[in-house]
Design an enzyme around this catalytic site. Structure first.
Site, PDB file in Angstrom:
ATOM      1  N   PRO A  10      -6.047  -9.119  16.171  1.00 19.24           N
ATOM      2  CA  PRO A  10      -7.270  -8.444  16.597  1.00 19.24           C
ATOM      3  C   PRO A  10      -8.080  -7.856  15.453  1.00 19.24           C
ATOM      4  O   PRO A  10      -7.542  -7.342  14.478  1.00 19.24           O
ATOM      5  CB  PRO A  10      -6.760  -7.342  17.527  1.00 19.24           C
ATOM      6  CG  PRO A  10      -5.345  -7.114  17.129  1.00 19.24           C
ATOM      7  CD  PRO A  10      -4.840  -8.449  16.667  1.00 19.24           C
ATOM      8  N   ASN A  11      -9.381  -7.976  15.626  1.00 22.25           N
ATOM      9  CA  ASN A  11     -10.400  -7.396  14.754  1.00 22.25           C
ATOM     10  C   ASN A  11     -10.553  -8.107  13.416  1.00 22.25           C
ATOM     11  O   ASN A  11     -11.437  -7.749  12.640  1.00 22.25           O
ATOM     12  CB  ASN A  11     -10.174  -5.892  14.541  1.00 22.25           C
ATOM     13  CG  ASN A  11     -10.216  -5.145  15.854  1.00 22.25           C
ATOM     14  OD1 ASN A  11     -11.140  -5.322  16.638  1.00 22.25           O
ATOM     15  ND2 ASN A  11      -9.193  -4.359  16.113  1.00 22.25           N
ATOM     16  N   ARG A  18     -15.943  -4.668   8.732  1.00 21.88           N
ATOM     17  CA  ARG A  18     -15.139  -3.531   9.175  1.00 21.88           C
ATOM     18  C   ARG A  18     -14.380  -2.939   7.994  1.00 21.88           C
ATOM     19  O   ARG A  18     -13.607  -3.634   7.341  1.00 21.88           O
ATOM     20  CB  ARG A  18     -14.144  -3.981  10.253  1.00 21.88           C
ATOM     21  CG  ARG A  18     -13.226  -2.868  10.711  1.00 21.88           C
ATOM     22  CD  ARG A  18     -12.261  -3.344  11.805  1.00 21.88           C
ATOM     23  NE  ARG A  18     -11.326  -2.283  12.122  1.00 21.88           N
ATOM     24  CZ  ARG A  18     -10.017  -2.348  11.866  1.00 21.88           C
ATOM     25  NH1 ARG A  18      -9.499  -3.426  11.327  1.00 21.88           N
ATOM     26  NH2 ARG A  18      -9.240  -1.338  12.165  1.00 21.88           N
ATOM     27  N   TYR A  23     -10.528  -3.246   3.558  1.00 28.09           N
ATOM     28  CA  TYR A  23     -10.259  -4.674   3.741  1.00 28.09           C
ATOM     29  C   TYR A  23     -11.104  -5.587   2.860  1.00 28.09           C
ATOM     30  O   TYR A  23     -10.901  -6.800   2.865  1.00 28.09           O
ATOM     31  CB  TYR A  23     -10.458  -5.066   5.208  1.00 28.09           C
ATOM     32  CG  TYR A  23      -9.584  -4.270   6.147  1.00 28.09           C
ATOM     33  CD1 TYR A  23      -8.210  -4.448   6.170  1.00 28.09           C
ATOM     34  CD2 TYR A  23     -10.136  -3.314   7.005  1.00 28.09           C
ATOM     35  CE1 TYR A  23      -7.405  -3.713   7.022  1.00 28.09           C
ATOM     36  CE2 TYR A  23      -9.335  -2.569   7.860  1.00 28.09           C
ATOM     37  CZ  TYR A  23      -7.978  -2.779   7.863  1.00 28.09           C
ATOM     38  OH  TYR A  23      -7.178  -2.047   8.711  1.00 28.09           O
ATOM     39  N   ASN A  79      -0.855 -12.605  10.328  1.00 29.95           N
ATOM     40  CA  ASN A  79      -1.451 -11.282  10.176  1.00 29.95           C
ATOM     41  C   ASN A  79      -1.703 -10.796  11.592  1.00 29.95           C
ATOM     42  O   ASN A  79      -2.744 -11.086  12.186  1.00 29.95           O
ATOM     43  CB  ASN A  79      -2.748 -11.321   9.361  1.00 29.95           C
ATOM     44  CG  ASN A  79      -3.307  -9.926   9.121  1.00 29.95           C
ATOM     45  OD1 ASN A  79      -2.944  -8.974   9.798  1.00 29.95           O
ATOM     46  ND2 ASN A  79      -4.203  -9.810   8.158  1.00 29.95           N
ATOM     47  N   ALA A  82      -3.239  -4.918  14.109  1.00 32.81           N
ATOM     48  CA  ALA A  82      -2.719  -3.743  14.811  1.00 32.81           C
ATOM     49  C   ALA A  82      -1.503  -4.063  15.684  1.00 32.81           C
ATOM     50  O   ALA A  82      -0.654  -3.190  15.900  1.00 32.81           O
ATOM     51  CB  ALA A  82      -3.814  -3.106  15.656  1.00 32.81           C
ATOM     52  N   GLU A 103       4.894 -12.550   7.205  1.00 32.03           N
ATOM     53  CA  GLU A 103       3.988 -11.501   7.677  1.00 32.03           C
ATOM     54  C   GLU A 103       3.067 -11.128   6.521  1.00 32.03           C
ATOM     55  O   GLU A 103       3.526 -10.955   5.387  1.00 32.03           O
ATOM     56  CB  GLU A 103       4.819 -10.295   8.109  1.00 32.03           C
ATOM     57  CG  GLU A 103       4.036  -9.108   8.570  1.00 32.03           C
ATOM     58  CD  GLU A 103       4.928  -7.918   8.925  1.00 32.03           C
ATOM     59  OE1 GLU A 103       4.370  -6.847   9.189  1.00 32.03           O
ATOM     60  OE2 GLU A 103       6.173  -8.055   8.931  1.00 32.03           O
ATOM     61  N   HIS A 105      -0.371  -8.645   5.256  1.00 34.42           N
ATOM     62  CA  HIS A 105      -1.323  -7.544   5.482  1.00 34.42           C
ATOM     63  C   HIS A 105      -2.259  -7.481   4.289  1.00 34.42           C
ATOM     64  O   HIS A 105      -1.809  -7.507   3.136  1.00 34.42           O
ATOM     65  CB  HIS A 105      -0.596  -6.210   5.628  1.00 34.42           C
ATOM     66  CG  HIS A 105       0.310  -6.179   6.805  1.00 34.42           C
ATOM     67  ND1 HIS A 105      -0.152  -6.008   8.091  1.00 34.42           N
ATOM     68  CD2 HIS A 105       1.648  -6.343   6.897  1.00 34.42           C
ATOM     69  CE1 HIS A 105       0.876  -6.046   8.926  1.00 34.42           C
ATOM     70  NE2 HIS A 105       1.975  -6.265   8.228  1.00 34.42           N
ATOM     71  N   ARG A 112      -1.068   3.931   3.923  1.00 34.49           N
ATOM     72  CA  ARG A 112      -2.063   4.346   4.916  1.00 34.49           C
ATOM     73  C   ARG A 112      -1.420   5.266   5.956  1.00 34.49           C
ATOM     74  O   ARG A 112      -0.374   5.844   5.713  1.00 34.49           O
ATOM     75  CB  ARG A 112      -2.681   3.093   5.539  1.00 34.49           C
ATOM     76  CG  ARG A 112      -3.444   2.282   4.485  1.00 34.49           C
ATOM     77  CD  ARG A 112      -4.153   1.097   5.035  1.00 34.49           C
ATOM     78  NE  ARG A 112      -5.135   1.519   6.035  1.00 34.49           N
ATOM     79  CZ  ARG A 112      -5.623   0.698   6.954  1.00 34.49           C
ATOM     80  NH1 ARG A 112      -5.241  -0.563   6.999  1.00 34.49           N
ATOM     81  NH2 ARG A 112      -6.506   1.126   7.830  1.00 34.49           N
TER      82      ARG A 112
END
Length: 154
Positions: A10-11, A18, A23, A79, A82, A103, A105, A112
């Site tokens: 998502p996103n 964003r 990012y 990825n 969330a 995985e 990121h 964070r």
């Protein structure tokens, strides 16, 4: 030729607009081009996808796991965004499909907010790439190749 899947959660369709301070300004189409270049360098086909829906990611993981079992795919770079921090379903899908998964990121999630420090995907991932920006995708593809096609040392 074998396929490498790259699944985005998502996103990530908002990449480039964003939170560019976190990012970066690279858009998802540029990430796909980066992944295609790395896949080609590795002699692989690329299947690159993005969705905002958890169940769609689960279905894709099942599909990729079946392709690995048929011998037509190497594995996946995931990825989960969330969903990394919330989805037992993704954990169970990767594990159940026996999908070799790296995985990835973009940001350093460990630097964070605390809720981003936990991943439901990590325990079933073959490896994790964190905090290298979008370059992490190419690193993840290379890592998947190295894990799945190890070279012999003399």
């Amino acid at each position: 030729m074998s396929t490498v899947f790259v699944f985005n959660g998502p996103n990530l369709n908002l990449l480039g607009t964003r939170r560019p301070d976190v990012y970066g300004t690279t858009v998802l189409a540029d990430v796909e081009a980066l992944c295609r270049e790395e896949a080609t360098r590795q002699g692989l086909d690329l299947d690159f996808r993005q969705t905002n829906h958890e169940g769609v990611l689960v279905d894709w993981i099942h599909e990729a796991g079946a392709a690995v079992k048929r011998g037509t795919a190497l594995g996946a770079v995931l990825n989960a965004a969330a969903y990394t921090h919330t989805s037992v379903a993704l954990h169970d899908a990767v594990e159940g499909a026996e999908l070799p998964t790296i995985e990835v990121h973009i940001s350093n999630v460990h630097g964070r907010e605390e809720f981003r420090h936990h991943s439901f995907v990590s325990p079933v991932a073959a490896g994790i790439v964190v905090g290298f920006g979008v370059t992490g995708y190419a690193l993840a593809i290379d890592g998947l190749v190295r894990l799945r096609r190890p070279t012999r040392s003399v």
